[in-house]
Design an enzyme around this catalytic site. Structure first.
Site, short mmCIF file in Angstrom:
data_model
loop_
_atom_site.label_atom_id
_atom_site.label_comp_id
_atom_site.label_asym_id
_atom_site.label_seq_id
_atom_site.Cartn_x
_atom_site.Cartn_y
_atom_site.Cartn_z
CE LYS A 235 2.17 7.55 -22.09
NZ LYS A 235 2.12 8.46 -23.24
CD GLN B 187 3.38 8.48 -26.79
OE1 GLN B 187 2.68 7.90 -25.96
NE2 GLN B 187 4.13 9.52 -26.48
CG ASP C 30 -2.87 11.91 -23.96
OD1 ASP C 30 -2.30 11.70 -22.87
OD2 ASP C 30 -2.42 11.52 -25.05
#
Ligand code: NDP
Length: 297
Positions: free
Chosen positions: A54, A98, A121
């Protein structure tokens, strides 16, 4: 008949090239790059690989990546304090914590603490709610957004299609169903309690499998000509001892004989997820800067 392959790598590369142009425009308009902060708690090897890719993709797209690793014994209060700091940071447009998080941290509480405008997200309840009511300002979870992009590229309009989504997680299944409903599909969400799953799948013009069970969806579950999106990422033993390989939730070789188009695993949905994270970061950056979204973003 052998189904057309939906090439997620090529689609993601094309999208990332486009996003790099938008990122340049953003930097020229505001005098700063769009910024994405990634937070990784602990050293789970799979999570570390995801986060590294990422960060690399963020920088390749001309955005600013800030990585904030924390030790595995970080307390919930310490992580919440970092999120508050990132919420306040004017150079940060997107915050990605994460998952999974260590057991001592309540992931829901952490997600709730992220500024919904920086929730790239798309897991915050405000963004889930916006998606559920069809509000176009929702930041939408990256994997289903990537699936929708592939479907629209393949099929054009999805209006009126029978869509079946297997899986009802908040990360994939539910937002996928909401997006398909938003495209005027007739949507069925199947899950572990669904009776006669094979029969439910056989009516799908669009079948999205997000289950986490290797090759569960068999060829004879697929309506001839259907478009099949395989979200599953499952590690199974490889041909040689000690080796492993990745397979999806769909028995690919069988399904390819029935479907009209299908995503491979790997190389299908996976690459789209990171491309959509970059897209969400740029969308968040434009909104925070009060800039209109460029066409195509
Ligand atoms: P979850 O485990 O959160 O959800 C799985 C869903 O599948 C649940 O709703 C569950 O039903 C349903 N399910 C489980 N077993 C069956 C069964 N036998 N029949 C029907 N339904 C079943 O997984 P995620 O949604 O997070 O992920 C799904 C898959 O997608 C995984 O393989 C994951 O690795 C992959 N993934 C891939 C990404 C990518 O970038 N390509 C990103 C995110 C996930 P119930 O609710 O009833 O338990």
């Amino acid at each position: 008949m052998s189904a057309a392959l939906i090439d997620g790598r090529a689609a993601a590369d094309a999208l990332r090239r486009q996003l790099a142009i938008h990122a340049d425009f953003f930097r020229a308009s505001t005098g700063r790059p769009a910024g994405l902060a990634t937070v990784l708690v602990g050293e789970d090897p799979a999570s570390a690989v995801y986060v590294r890719s990422k960060i690399k993709a963020t920088e390749e797209a001309g955005m600013h990546g800030v990585h904030r690793p924390l030790p595995a014994d970080t307390s919930e209060a310490e992580l919440l304090a970092l999120v508050v700091e990132l919420n306040r940071d004017p150079g940060i447009d997107g915050i990605l914590v994460q998952l999974p998080l260590p057991a001592q941290i309540d992931a829901a509480r952490v997600i709730d603490s992220i500024d919904p405008g920086k929730d790239v997200d798309g897991f915050h309840v405000v963004n889930s709610g916006r998606l559920a009511i069809g509000d176009p300002t929702a930041l939408v979870p990256c994997t289903p957004l990537g699936c929708l992009h592939l479907l629209k590229e393949q099929l054009g309009s999805l209006s009126g299609a029978e869509a079946v989504v297997i899986g009802r997680s908040n990360i994939v299944g539910k937002p996928m169903a909401a997006l398909l409903l938003g495209e005027s599909c007739t949507v069925t969400i199947a899950h572990s309690r669904t009776r006669d799953l094979a029969e439910v799948c056989r009516r799908a013009d669009i079948l999205v499998a997000a289950v986490g069970r290797p090759e569960m969806v068999r060829g004879d579950w697929i309506k001839p000509g259907a478009t099949v999106i395989d979200v599953g990422i499952n590690r199974v033993p490889g041909a040689e001892p000690g080796k492993s390989r990745i397979v999806g939730d769909v028995a690919f070789a069988e399904a390819r004989e029935m479907a009209g188009a299908i995503t491979p695993v790997p190389g299908g949905v996976g690459p789209m997820t990171i491309a959509m994270l970059l897209r969400n970061t740029l969308v968040a950056a434009h909104r925070r800067a009060g800039l209109a979204l460029p066409k195509g973003l």
